[in-house]
Design a protein around this motif. Sequence first.
Motif, short mmCIF file in Angstrom:
data_model
loop_
_atom_site.label_atom_id
_atom_site.label_comp_id
_atom_site.label_asym_id
_atom_site.label_seq_id
_atom_site.Cartn_x
_atom_site.Cartn_y
_atom_site.Cartn_z
N LEU A 181 2.70 4.23 -2.36
CA LEU A 181 3.00 2.81 -2.20
C LEU A 181 1.71 2.05 -1.96
N CYS A 182 1.50 0.99 -2.74
CA CYS A 182 0.33 0.13 -2.58
C CYS A 182 0.81 -1.31 -2.72
N GLY A 183 0.82 -2.04 -1.61
CA GLY A 183 1.39 -3.38 -1.63
C GLY A 183 2.87 -3.28 -1.84
N ASP A 184 3.39 -3.98 -2.83
CA ASP A 184 4.82 -3.91 -3.13
C ASP A 184 5.11 -3.08 -4.38
N VAL A 185 4.13 -2.28 -4.81
CA VAL A 185 4.29 -1.44 -6.01
C VAL A 185 4.21 0.03 -5.62
N THR A 186 5.14 0.82 -6.14
CA THR A 186 5.11 2.27 -5.97
C THR A 186 4.64 2.88 -7.28
N TYR A 187 3.60 3.73 -7.21
CA TYR A 187 3.07 4.41 -8.39
C TYR A 187 3.57 5.84 -8.41
N ILE A 188 4.00 6.29 -9.60
CA ILE A 188 4.53 7.63 -9.80
C ILE A 188 3.73 8.27 -10.93
N VAL A 189 3.24 9.49 -10.71
CA VAL A 189 2.37 10.16 -11.69
C VAL A 189 2.99 11.49 -12.09
N SER A 190 2.91 11.81 -13.40
CA SER A 190 3.40 13.10 -13.88
C SER A 190 2.49 13.61 -14.99
N SER A 215 6.91 1.11 -9.99
CA SER A 215 8.18 0.52 -9.62
C SER A 215 7.89 -0.60 -8.62
N THR A 216 8.52 -1.74 -8.83
CA THR A 216 8.34 -2.87 -7.92
C THR A 216 9.54 -2.97 -6.99
N ILE A 217 9.61 -4.04 -6.25
CA ILE A 217 10.70 -4.24 -5.30
C ILE A 217 12.06 -4.20 -5.99
N SER A 218 12.11 -4.62 -7.25
CA SER A 218 13.38 -4.63 -7.98
C SER A 218 13.82 -3.23 -8.41
N ASN A 219 13.01 -2.20 -8.12
CA ASN A 219 13.31 -0.80 -8.42
C ASN A 219 13.38 -0.49 -9.91
N GLN A 220 12.80 -1.33 -10.75
CA GLN A 220 12.71 -1.03 -12.16
C GLN A 220 11.43 -0.23 -12.40
N SER A 227 -3.70 5.97 -1.88
CA SER A 227 -4.16 4.60 -1.74
C SER A 227 -5.24 4.57 -0.67
N ILE A 228 -6.42 4.05 -1.04
CA ILE A 228 -7.54 3.92 -0.10
C ILE A 228 -7.88 2.44 -0.01
N HIS A 229 -7.61 1.84 1.14
CA HIS A 229 -7.93 0.42 1.35
C HIS A 229 -7.45 -0.45 0.19
N ASP A 230 -6.19 -0.32 -0.18
CA ASP A 230 -5.56 -1.09 -1.26
C ASP A 230 -6.06 -0.74 -2.66
N ALA A 231 -6.76 0.36 -2.82
CA ALA A 231 -7.15 0.85 -4.15
C ALA A 231 -6.39 2.16 -4.39
N VAL A 232 -5.79 2.28 -5.56
CA VAL A 232 -5.03 3.48 -5.90
C VAL A 232 -5.95 4.43 -6.68
N ILE A 233 -6.08 5.67 -6.16
CA ILE A 233 -6.94 6.68 -6.77
C ILE A 233 -6.07 7.84 -7.23
N LEU A 234 -6.28 8.26 -8.48
CA LEU A 234 -5.56 9.37 -9.09
C LEU A 234 -6.54 10.52 -9.32
N ALA A 235 -6.15 11.72 -8.92
CA ALA A 235 -6.94 12.93 -9.19
C ALA A 235 -6.12 13.82 -10.13
N MET A 236 -6.82 14.42 -11.10
CA MET A 236 -6.17 15.26 -12.09
C MET A 236 -6.96 16.56 -12.22
N GLY A 237 -6.34 17.69 -11.90
CA GLY A 237 -6.98 19.00 -12.03
C GLY A 237 -6.62 19.63 -13.35
N THR A 238 -7.62 20.07 -14.10
CA THR A 238 -7.38 20.52 -15.47
C THR A 238 -7.79 21.98 -15.69
#
Length: 122
Positions: free
Chosen positions: A2-11, A23-28, A50-61
Amino acid sequence: VLCGDVTYIVSSGADSTVKVNCSTISNQITEHSTITIPKQGFAHCVSITSIHDAVILAMGTDDSSISLYHVSDKDTIFLTKLMGHEDWVRGLDFRSTDAGCILASGCQDHYIRLWRIALVQD
């Protein structure tokens, strides 16, 4: 994450992509961005924080590296590649600290590495 009012989902998938959805507050849930892994490689694990309102993604390959990305409002931007493992990266997990966060990576080379991640302002 969760970052602000947005939820980020990674796959990650067998099609050599990593998908970021939000996904926002409207759950779409909407597709945010897609990362294509070079040379038909695979992302065996992903983690997001989330680090200080920045979203960081790590990907192991399967090329024994960890790629870091910044997930902004509009797109996903490559930051850097962490090298140090000698085989497939199989697990990632972030933990927050006062100065940023620690990324733990587990690998098929039987080592666990700890990476200190901090944001630097330009």
